[in-house]
Write a protein that holds these residues in place. Sequence first.
Motif, short mmCIF file in Angstrom:
data_model
loop_
_atom_site.label_atom_id
_atom_site.label_comp_id
_atom_site.label_asym_id
_atom_site.label_seq_id
_atom_site.Cartn_x
_atom_site.Cartn_y
_atom_site.Cartn_z
N SER A 278 0.71 9.50 10.15
CA SER A 278 1.30 8.57 9.18
C SER A 278 0.72 7.18 9.33
O SER A 278 0.27 6.79 10.41
CB SER A 278 2.82 8.49 9.38
OG SER A 278 3.44 9.74 9.18
N ARG B 69 1.47 3.07 7.35
CA ARG B 69 2.14 2.27 6.33
C ARG B 69 1.24 1.11 5.95
O ARG B 69 0.90 0.27 6.80
CB ARG B 69 3.49 1.74 6.80
CG ARG B 69 4.27 1.11 5.66
CD ARG B 69 5.66 0.66 6.04
NE ARG B 69 5.66 -0.66 6.66
CZ ARG B 69 6.69 -1.50 6.62
NH1 ARG B 69 7.80 -1.15 5.99
NH2 ARG B 69 6.62 -2.66 7.24
N TYR C 200 4.01 8.71 -8.92
CA TYR C 200 3.01 9.11 -7.95
C TYR C 200 2.02 10.08 -8.57
O TYR C 200 2.37 10.90 -9.43
CB TYR C 200 3.67 9.81 -6.75
CG TYR C 200 4.65 8.95 -6.02
CD1 TYR C 200 5.99 8.95 -6.37
CD2 TYR C 200 4.24 8.14 -4.96
CE1 TYR C 200 6.91 8.14 -5.70
CE2 TYR C 200 5.15 7.35 -4.28
CZ TYR C 200 6.48 7.36 -4.66
OH TYR C 200 7.38 6.56 -3.99
N VAL D 204 -0.41 13.10 -4.08
CA VAL D 204 0.31 12.44 -2.98
C VAL D 204 1.82 12.61 -3.08
O VAL D 204 2.55 12.20 -2.17
CB VAL D 204 -0.04 10.94 -2.91
CG1 VAL D 204 -1.54 10.74 -2.84
CG2 VAL D 204 0.56 10.17 -4.08
N ARG E 298 4.50 13.15 -0.20
CA ARG E 298 3.94 12.67 1.08
C ARG E 298 3.92 11.14 1.16
O ARG E 298 4.07 10.58 2.25
CB ARG E 298 2.51 13.19 1.26
CG ARG E 298 2.39 14.70 1.25
CD ARG E 298 0.98 15.15 1.62
NE ARG E 298 -0.01 14.71 0.66
CZ ARG E 298 -1.06 13.94 0.96
NH1 ARG E 298 -1.25 13.52 2.20
NH2 ARG E 298 -1.93 13.59 0.01
N PHE E 299 3.71 10.48 0.04
CA PHE E 299 3.63 9.02 0.01
C PHE E 299 4.89 8.44 -0.65
O PHE E 299 5.45 9.04 -1.57
CB PHE E 299 2.42 8.56 -0.81
CG PHE E 299 1.08 8.82 -0.18
CD1 PHE E 299 0.94 9.64 0.94
CD2 PHE E 299 -0.06 8.25 -0.72
CE1 PHE E 299 -0.29 9.88 1.51
CE2 PHE E 299 -1.31 8.48 -0.16
CZ PHE E 299 -1.43 9.30 0.95
N LEU F 192 3.16 1.05 1.12
CA LEU F 192 2.88 2.45 0.84
C LEU F 192 3.02 3.21 2.16
O LEU F 192 2.17 3.07 3.04
CB LEU F 192 1.49 2.66 0.24
CG LEU F 192 1.20 4.09 -0.20
CD1 LEU F 192 2.06 4.46 -1.42
CD2 LEU F 192 -0.28 4.27 -0.54
N GLN F 193 4.10 3.95 2.28
CA GLN F 193 4.30 4.80 3.45
C GLN F 193 3.59 6.13 3.19
O GLN F 193 3.90 6.81 2.22
CB GLN F 193 5.79 5.03 3.69
CG GLN F 193 6.09 5.97 4.86
CD GLN F 193 5.67 5.39 6.20
OE1 GLN F 193 5.93 4.22 6.47
NE2 GLN F 193 5.04 6.21 7.05
N MET F 194 2.66 6.46 4.07
CA MET F 194 1.86 7.66 3.89
C MET F 194 2.12 8.61 5.06
O MET F 194 1.85 8.26 6.21
CB MET F 194 0.37 7.29 3.83
CG MET F 194 0.05 6.26 2.77
SD MET F 194 -1.72 5.97 2.57
CE MET F 194 -2.11 5.29 4.17
N LEU G 241 -0.77 12.93 6.41
CA LEU G 241 -2.07 12.56 5.85
C LEU G 241 -3.08 13.69 6.00
O LEU G 241 -3.07 14.44 6.98
CB LEU G 241 -2.59 11.29 6.51
CG LEU G 241 -1.91 10.01 6.01
CD1 LEU G 241 -2.08 8.86 6.99
CD2 LEU G 241 -2.49 9.63 4.65
N ASP H 167 -7.36 12.18 1.96
CA ASP H 167 -6.76 10.86 1.71
C ASP H 167 -7.66 9.73 2.21
O ASP H 167 -7.35 8.56 1.99
CB ASP H 167 -5.40 10.76 2.41
CG ASP H 167 -4.38 11.73 1.84
OD1 ASP H 167 -3.64 12.33 2.65
OD2 ASP H 167 -4.33 11.88 0.61
#
Length: 124
Positions: A17, A19, A60, A64, A67-68, A81-83, A86, A90
């Motif tokens: 992850s 951010r 979105y 993504v 997941r995002f 943007l919290q990802m 991954l 990406d």
Amino acid sequence: QVQLVESGGGLVQPGGSLRLSCAASGFTRSNYWICWVRQAPGKGLEWVSAINTGGGSTDYADSVKGRFTISRDNAKNTLYLQMNNLKSEDTAVYYCAIPKGRVYASRWSEYDYWGQGTQVTVSS
């Protein structure tokens, strides 16, 4: 003068992850859409996500979704943007950008403002 400054990118393993943050300044409108877009090496611009600063609506890209998570702290004028989870696909430079009109824009000419970008690399 509008300024967008991204941060938070880095190298992360698949499944990890990150951010991302985007500090915005100089924009006088209080209700507008702001987006995250990305560009992978040798590829075109890809729209990732968008949020409306007034009502908080979000959207979105299918690639993504789930997941995002996009969010915004209006008091701090900062976009996030919290990802999660991954994937190697990406990997890209991520930009925050304010579109001229169409929210799902995938060409630079459709944006009024964007930052310098932050590199996200997903690799083991």
